[in-house]
Design a protein around this motif. Structure first.
Motif, PDB file in Angstrom:
ATOM      1  N   ASP A 192       0.844  -1.196   0.000  1.00  0.00           N
ATOM      2  CA  ASP A 192       0.000   0.000   0.000  1.00  0.00           C
ATOM      3  C   ASP A 192       0.881   1.248   0.000  1.00  0.00           C
ATOM      4  OD1 ASP A 192      -1.742   2.060   0.504  1.00  0.00           O
ATOM      5  OD2 ASP A 192      -2.766   1.081   2.182  1.00  0.00           O
ATOM      6  N   LYS A 226      -4.772   0.871 -10.335  1.00  0.00           N
ATOM      7  CA  LYS A 226      -5.979   0.092 -10.080  1.00  0.00           C
ATOM      8  C   LYS A 226      -5.678  -1.403 -10.084  1.00  0.00           C
ATOM      9  CE  LYS A 226     -10.856   0.749 -11.095  1.00  0.00           C
ATOM     10  NZ  LYS A 226     -11.084   1.664  -9.984  1.00  0.00           N
ATOM     11  N   ALA A 229      -3.753  -2.305  -6.968  1.00  0.00           N
ATOM     12  CA  ALA A 229      -4.592  -2.270  -5.774  1.00  0.00           C
ATOM     13  C   ALA A 229      -5.347  -3.579  -5.579  1.00  0.00           C
ATOM     14  CB  ALA A 229      -5.577  -1.107  -5.864  1.00  0.00           C
ATOM     15  N   GLU A 230      -5.595  -4.291  -6.667  1.00  0.00           N
ATOM     16  CA  GLU A 230      -6.322  -5.544  -6.573  1.00  0.00           C
ATOM     17  C   GLU A 230      -5.509  -6.625  -5.862  1.00  0.00           C
ATOM     18  OE1 GLU A 230      -7.303  -6.385 -10.600  1.00  0.00           O
ATOM     19  OE2 GLU A 230      -8.789  -4.772 -10.757  1.00  0.00           O
ATOM     20  N   MET A 232      -2.970  -5.749  -3.510  1.00  0.00           N
ATOM     21  CA  MET A 232      -2.194  -4.924  -2.589  1.00  0.00           C
ATOM     22  C   MET A 232      -2.121  -5.555  -1.210  1.00  0.00           C
ATOM     23  SD  MET A 232      -2.956  -1.032  -1.387  1.00  0.00           S
ATOM     24  CE  MET A 232      -3.091  -0.488  -3.088  1.00  0.00           C
ATOM     25  N   ARG A 377      -3.828   7.908  -6.645  1.00  0.00           N
ATOM     26  CA  ARG A 377      -4.110   6.505  -6.341  1.00  0.00           C
ATOM     27  C   ARG A 377      -5.412   6.372  -5.555  1.00  0.00           C
ATOM     28  NH1 ARG A 377      -4.247   4.302  -1.822  1.00  0.00           N
ATOM     29  NH2 ARG A 377      -4.372   2.043  -1.658  1.00  0.00           N
ATOM     30  N   THR A 378      -5.624   7.262  -4.589  1.00  0.00           N
ATOM     31  CA  THR A 378      -6.831   7.186  -3.763  1.00  0.00           C
ATOM     32  C   THR A 378      -8.088   7.339  -4.600  1.00  0.00           C
ATOM     33  OG1 THR A 378      -5.641   8.074  -1.850  1.00  0.00           O
ATOM     34  CG2 THR A 378      -8.045   8.182  -1.786  1.00  0.00           C
ATOM     35  N   VAL A 381      -8.362   4.169  -7.119  1.00  0.00           N
ATOM     36  CA  VAL A 381      -8.698   2.872  -6.546  1.00  0.00           C
ATOM     37  C   VAL A 381     -10.087   2.890  -5.923  1.00  0.00           C
ATOM     38  CG1 VAL A 381      -8.030   1.216  -4.770  1.00  0.00           C
ATOM     39  CG2 VAL A 381      -6.285   2.291  -6.195  1.00  0.00           C
TER      40      VAL A 381
END
Length: 595
Positions: A192, A226, A229-230, A232, A377-378, A381
Motif C-alpha cells: 500500500d 488500479k 490495488a487488486e 495490494m 491513487r486514492t 482505486v
C-alpha cells in the motif's frame, strides 16, 4: 538544504550524500557544537575510552525506533557496542532498538498528542519526514545523513522473470510493469503506497517513466494503480508472503499467489537468504533509474534531549557509519548510504548483469509529486464523491500578488486542472457561497454531485458542464463570507446523499472568516456537526484557506470534527495539489478508523 556530513573519520567513506532534493532542517550540527565545546569530539572520533567506573553506574540510555527491515542490523550494532563498552563522553552507551512501521511513527509524530518514548528515529525513507511534519503542529524532527540504502526493484519468481527475458533484457519502469501486466502474464503484488515507502516510490517511478513516454500517461498510471490495488498488501513483509515459494503446480497455479512484487533489494536479499532452489527471486532494475530507500538518522524533539542524550545520539550516529557497522549492514542486505553496490550483495538479492543495478539512483520525487501520486491513487482505486463549495464573496476579486489575476480566477483554473485527475466514475458537484446570495440564504447549489461521465441535459457530459460552471464563477460584489451556514447546509446534503463504496467528502474553499452575524454561530456549527457525524457514513470536510485573510486554524477545527482537516495555500494555484494531498490523508484516516 543538504544534510550535514558527520564529524567522524568514517563519515567520508561511502557516504557522499543522496540525490534527494527534498528540503530538510538539519539540526545535528547543534550536537557537533556541543561536542567540540566540551572537548568530547575526540571521544566521538576515537572510539573506546578508558574509564574506571562500571558501565552500569555510568550508562546513558538511548532509545531508537527503526523500520522493521533495518531494526535487526541496528540492534546487532547496538549490542556489539554495549559488549565493547563503547562510551559517549565518558558514559557507557546502552541503546535500545525498537521496530515500528514508519507510517505509524510518522502519524503519531504529526498528531503530537503524546510525548515520544524514543530519542532517535530511523525510518526507511525520508519521505516520512514530510509526513511527520503534518500541519507543522506535531513533534519536531531533525534529520541527518543516511546510514544505509536499498534500491526499489521488481522481483519475480524464475519462471516469470525468464519469460520477460531476465537478465539480459532491460526495461524502463513503464515498460517493465506493462510487460508484466500485459495479457495477465504475471500476477504482480505491491505494498500500500500510503503505508509503504517502497510502494509509493515504485508508483511514483512508474508515473514519471510513463510521463516520459508521452501520450495519455495519467490514464496509464491510473490503470496500473488500479491493477496493483487488486493485489495490494498492507506492507512490504506481507507482499513477500504472497509470493509463490516454488515452481510446483500448486504454487504457480494458485491465483492467490503472486509471481512478482515491487520490493526493495534488501527485502529480496532477505527472502533469498531463507529460500532454496526455485524459491529464490530474480530482480529487474529499471534502466531509467531506481529510487532509493535512504534510512535517514533522525533526532526526535531535539530541544527536549538532555546533554547526555544528545551526545549519545551523536556517538551512535558516528558508530553506524564506521567500517564494522557498514559491514553489518551489508550482511543484512543493505547498501552504503550513497547507494553504491557490491556485486556479491546484488547477486544474493537476485540481481545479475547486464541488469543496471550499479547505475546512480534516480532523483527522488518532490514532496508535491509524492502527494499527487497518493491522491491520484486514492481517487483511482476508490472512486470519489466530492461536493465542492467555493467562496464567492467580494474579497475573491482581490489580485493575487505576483499575478495579474484575481483569487477567483486563479482558483477556477486550479479547480479545472484538478478535475483532470478524476475518472468518469468519480462524482463531483459544485456550490458557491456569499452572504444573502440566494434570498436570505448564503449559498446556492450550482451543479448536482453526480458521475463525471454521465450525460448532461442538452448534450455533453457532467464533466463538461461542471468545467463550464467552474469557469463561470464570479465574486459577488459586496458579498461577505457566509461560512458557517454554508458548511452546515452542504454537510447535511453530502451526508444525506452518501454513496457507499466511494470516498465521500466535502471540499470547502474560502479566503476569509465567517462574516454572517445573523446565521449560526461557530459553537452552534460545532455542536450540529458533532450530531451529524456518522462513522458508518464518513464524510470528511476538506477545508482550504486561500490567501492571507483566511483563518486556517478556524477551518481546521471545524473540519477535524468530521474526520477531515484544514489546509492553507498562499497562492490559489496550489489548490490542485492540496486537494489531492487532502484526499489521500482523509482516505487513509478513514481506513485506519475502519480497522
Amino acid at each position: 538544504m543538504g544534510r550535514h556530513s558527520l564529524p567522524d573519520s568514517h563519515a567520508a567513506e561511502g557516504r557522499r550524500g543522496h540525490p534527494s532534493t527534498r528540503r530538510r532542517t538539519v539540526a545535528i550540527a547543534t550536537l557537533l557544537v556541543l561536542a567540540v565545546a566540551t572537548g568530547t569530539a575526540v571521544a566521538a572520533k576515537g572510539g573506546l575510552l578508558s574509564f574506571s567506573e562500571s558501565c552500569e553506574d555510568s550508562a546513558v540510555r538511548l532509545s531508537v525506533v527503526a523500520s522493521p527491515d533495518i531494526a535487526p542490523a541496528v540492534r546487532s550494532i547496538a549490542e556489539q557496542a554495549r559488549a565493547d563498552e563503547v562510551k559517549a563522553d565518558g558514559h557507557c552507551l546502552v541503546v535500545e532498538v525498537l521496530a515500528r512501521d514508519a507510517h505509524k511513527v510518522a502519524e503519531a509524530l504529526a498528531a503530537g498528542d503524546t510525548e515520544p518514548d524514543f530519542q532517535v528515529w530511523l525510518p526507511d525513507s525520508d519521505l516520512w519526514l514530510e509526513r511527520a511534519k503534518g500541519l507543522g503542529e506535531g513533534i519536531p524532527v531533525s534529520p541527518s545523513d543516511s546510514v544505509a540504502s536499498s534500491p526499489v526493484a521488481l522481483a519475480m519468481v524464475p519462471s516469470a522473470s525468464r519469460a520477460l527475458g531476465w537478465p539480459r533484457k532491460t526495461y524502463t519502469w513503464a515498460e517493465l510493469v506493462a510487460g508484466a501486466l500485459g495479457s495477465d502474464r504475471v500476477r504482480l503484488g505491491a505494498a500500500d503506497p500510503a503505508r509503504s515507502a517502497t510502494g509509493l516510490l515504485a508508483l511514483a517511478g512508474i508515473g514519471a517513466s510513463s510521463a516520459r513516454q508521452g501520450g495519455d500517461s495519467d490514464t496509464r498510471v491510473a490503470q496500473t494503480a488500479k491493477v496493483l490495488a487488486e493485489r495490494m498488501s498492507d506492507g512490504d513483509t506481507q507482499v513477500l508472503e504472497t509470493l509463490a515459494r516454488s515452481t510446483s503446480g500448486a504454487e504457480e497455479g494458485n491465483p492467490k499467489r503472486n509471481q512478482a512484487a515491487l520490493i526493495s533489494e534488501q527485502a529480496a536479499f532477505t527472502h533469498n537468504t531463507e529460500a532454496t532452489g526455485a524459491g529464490k527471486l530474480d530482480l529487474f532494475y529499471p534502466e531509467d533509474g531506481t529510487p532509493l530507500l535512504d534510512y535517514p538518522y533522525t533526532l526526535v524533539n531535539e530541544a527536549r534531549l538532555s546533554t547526555a542524550e544528545s551526545r549519545a545520539a551523536l556517538r551512535f550516529m558516528n558508530l553506524l557509519g564506521d567500517r564494522d557497522a557498514q559491514a553489518t549492514f551489508a550482511e543484512h542486505g543493505f547498501r552504503a548510504g550513497d547507494g553504491s553496490a557490491e556485486d556479491s550483495l546484488v547477486a544474493a538479492a537476485g540481481g545479475r548483469k547486464p541488469q543496471p543495478y550499479a547505475e546512480p539512483a534516480v532523483e527522488a520525487p518532490s514532496d508535491e509529486e509524492l502527494q499527487e501520486t497518493l491522491g491520484m491513487r486514492t481517487i483511482t482505486v476508490q472512486s470519489a464523491r466530492l461536493t465542492t463549495v467555493v467562496d464567492a464573496s467580494g474579497s475573491m476579486a482581490t489580485l493575487v500578488p505576483g499575478r495579474n489575476q484575481s483569487r477567483m480566477n486563479v482558483t477556477k483554473e486550479s479547480l479545472i486542472q484538478a478535475l483532470d485527475q478524476f475518472t468518469p466514475d468519480d462524482e463531483i458537484g459544485l456550490w458557491k457561497f456569499a452572504t444573502t446570495l440566494d434570498g436570505e440564504k448564503d449559498y446556492r447549489r450550482l451543479m448536482e454531485t453526480k458521475r463525471l461521465g454521465d450525460p448532461a441535459a442538452g448534450g455533453g457530459t457532467h464533466r463538461e458542464k461542471l468545467t463550464a460552471a467552474f469557469a463561470a464563477l464570479q465574486p459577488v460584489p459586496g458579498g461577505a463570507t457566509g461560512l458557517y451556514d454554508t458548511t452546515l447546509a452542504s454537510y447535511k446534503e453530502a451526508r444525506s446523499t452518501y454513496v457507499k463504496g466511494k470516498f465521500n467528502a466535502l471540499v470547502i474553499l474560502t479566503d476569509g472568516s465567517n462574516q454572517d452575524t445573523d446565521g449560526i454561530s461557530r459553537s452552534g456549527l460545532v455542536t450540529e456537526l458533532k450530531k451529524l457525524v456518522d462513522p458508518e457514513r464518513p464524510v470528511p470536510v476538506i477545508a482550504i484557506a486561500v490567501g492571507p485573510d483566511a483563518d486556517r486554524d478556524e477551518v481546521a477545527e471545524i473540519a477535524r470534527i468530521t474526520g477531515g482537516d484544514g489546509y492553507e495555500v498562499s497562492d490559489p494555484a496550489e489548490i490542485q495539489a492540496v486537494i489531492l494531498q487532502a484526499i489521500m490523508a482523509a482516505g487513509q484516516n478513514g481506513r485506519a478508523a475502519e480497522e
